[in-house]
Design an enzyme around this catalytic site. Structure first.
Site, PDB file in Angstrom:
ATOM      1  N   ARG A 165      38.984  46.908  37.914  1.00 59.24           N
ATOM      2  CA  ARG A 165      38.834  45.701  38.717  1.00 59.24           C
ATOM      3  C   ARG A 165      37.469  45.072  38.484  1.00 59.24           C
ATOM      4  NH1 ARG A 165      43.255  44.547  39.076  1.00 59.24           N
ATOM      5  NH2 ARG A 165      44.697  44.713  40.825  1.00 59.24           N
TER       6      ARG A 165
ATOM      7  N   HIS B 126      42.474  39.786  31.388  1.00 63.49           N
ATOM      8  CA  HIS B 126      43.154  40.558  32.455  1.00 63.49           C
ATOM      9  C   HIS B 126      44.621  40.792  32.116  1.00 63.49           C
ATOM     10  CE1 HIS B 126      43.062  41.635  37.021  1.00 63.49           C
ATOM     11  NE2 HIS B 126      43.827  42.455  36.331  1.00 63.49           N
TER      12      HIS B 126
END
Lengths: 314, 314
Positions: free
Chosen positions: A229, A277
């Protein structure tokens, strides 16, 4: 009886059709349209607007549409119902593909050979380390961390994992808790972050951690791979540590702001690999099938698989 | 009693010292210096000059210092003694690292993301294939091919192998012989060549083969990875097939002329990855230890491990 889709940034209609296929007995409704709030029993969410799940009197469970659940806890008025994450074998396999790929790029010095190719230079380094000479350290011993560890070990890498609380897994070097972190970092050449975003992990990928990584490794200075993250990384520290040689390379799939702003130094830094991502995209059909199974479990009085614990935040 | 080192292009003195450590009872002599030709019982060679192993009346065995043995057969006056290759677990592991790395670069479109990074462009493709959607076809079912196949399958790839003569290996799709080649190529998205250089394999990586590769794959057009031998590739055909879209990408570790000449189009072609024949470097100490074990086997009347068969040329 309905399932509410509450997502931001994804294509609603394709998800509605998928859910309807997998859950033909439910009405599928979505935020932003008129629906009977009293009929909503389940919510499937990805970055739903804060407060948008409040006022659903029959709500029984909230399903995150991704492995990460930090977007749930960003909503301070999240209803107090059962929460579950996606654990999808496909997502796990893809995350391991990403981790293995970037560990191999580091091991096999592919960035060096790419540069040599651009310069039409043929230099074969006869002192390449083997995988067994390179120590990978994985932060996180959940489903993702253990799968990646196994696949890296199959290729010969010297792998250890760290987790918040002790877990012993046959054949895997493991470290735990605050007291295990220093020894773990001290034997790590490639640091792979797969931790969830929680208050405890906010900003932990920082200079204080990087300076503890091994300085005697066969790759030269240590490397970072963050496929976890963005909230876990101190981006100024990463750039400063790349600039001063504390880190040799950083491969980042996640960022504090996504999409990564065009002005970010990460795009052009020679020591950085940026991916958008997508380390572990899941198959949307697999996610819907999992949620359909979860709803079936609830109907049969069984506990949810892959529950999210509020107290620890993941 | 002596071992003769006959090599071109490698550092003699470091090899002499290594052999002496592993074979303290033997005298270690080398081409280009005065030595008693009647005392030579073993030769360790890498690209020895033609005829340089003739006139050694006590010669019992010739050991190739690499996995490839085509350099032996390039010598038309090679003595008729036992021949053996190097099979080193370290070399095998490194070859698999290389094959897995380049299959993952293809699967995960890393070249696309590298380009996007140079352009500071964030596009996350939500329709990435999973490894199970990509069919890798390995030419060669020797130690190298089988190890790479196993590691690719562990990552989820859909793998098949082809060999000259039929071999059945549990859990692995295998094809054999001339009649098996077409069906093998027709289900292959990424073609990996690990065949030895023999008269049969000279130039087989050519347009006739590439046009038989799968055109319905998830990666778009098919790809080639040659980590075997340069003599197996038709370099004009590879470039022409890249130019006309028959191939999407070629990752080449070997070339007909090495080092690759500066004028070669391979260096700058956007569809080519060049590495400097280092897919599988072996640890020189491991090679010397293996040859010492082989000599010990001969002394005890045991057959050589990893014999080379003259009739098939590998």
């Amino acid at each position: 009886m309905s399932l509410l889709i509450a997502m931001t940034g994804w294509d609603l209609e394709s998800w509605r059709q998928r859910f309807q296929r997998h859950l033909p007995a439910l009405e599928i409704v979505a935020l932003g349209e008129a629906f009977d709030r009293r009929s909503v029993r389940f919510a499937a969410t990805w970055k739903h607007p804060e407060g948008s799940l409040a006022g659903l009197p029959q709500l029984e469970a909230i399903f995150s549409l991704g492995a990460g659940v930090d977007h749930l806890f960003a909503d301070r008025s999240l209803p107090d119902v059962a929460l579950a994450r996606v654990v999808d074998p496909d997502l796990t396999a893809r995350m391991s593909e990403y981790v293995v790929l970037h560990c191999l790029i580091a091991l096999r010095q592919q960035r060096l050979y790419d540069r040599q190719q651009r310069e039409a230079t043929w230099i074969d380094d006869r002192n390449q380390p083997a995988a067994r000479d390179v120590r990978v350290g994985i932060l996180g011993m959940g489903v993702l961390g253990l799968d990646a560890a196994g696949k890296l070990m199959a290729l010969g890498f010297d792998v250890a994992c760290w987790s918040r609380t002790r877990r012993d897994v046959q054949g895997l070097a493991s470290f735990a808790g605050a007291e295990g972190l220093g020894p773990f970092l001290g034997r790590t050449d490639i640091l792979v972050n797969l931790l969830p975003a929680t208050p405890d992990t906010a900003g932990i990928l920082n200079r204080g951690m990087f300076t503890q990584l091994a300085r005697d490794g066969r790759l030269g200075a240590p490397m970072l791979i963050n496929a976890g993250r963005g909230a876990s990384q101190d981006e100024d520290d990463i750039l400063a540590c790349l600039d001063d040689g504390t880190l040799q390379h950083a491969t980042l799939d996640v960022f504090r702001t996504e999409p990564l702003p065009a002005a970010s130094r990460f795009w052009s830094h020679p020591g950085v690999t940026v991916t958008p991502h997508n380390a572990a995209m899941s198959d949307p059909d697999a996610i819907c099938a999992l949620i359909a199974r979860q709803i079936d479990r609830l109907e049969r009085g069984l506990p949810l698989e892959y529950p999210v614990e509020r107290t620890r935040g993941y």
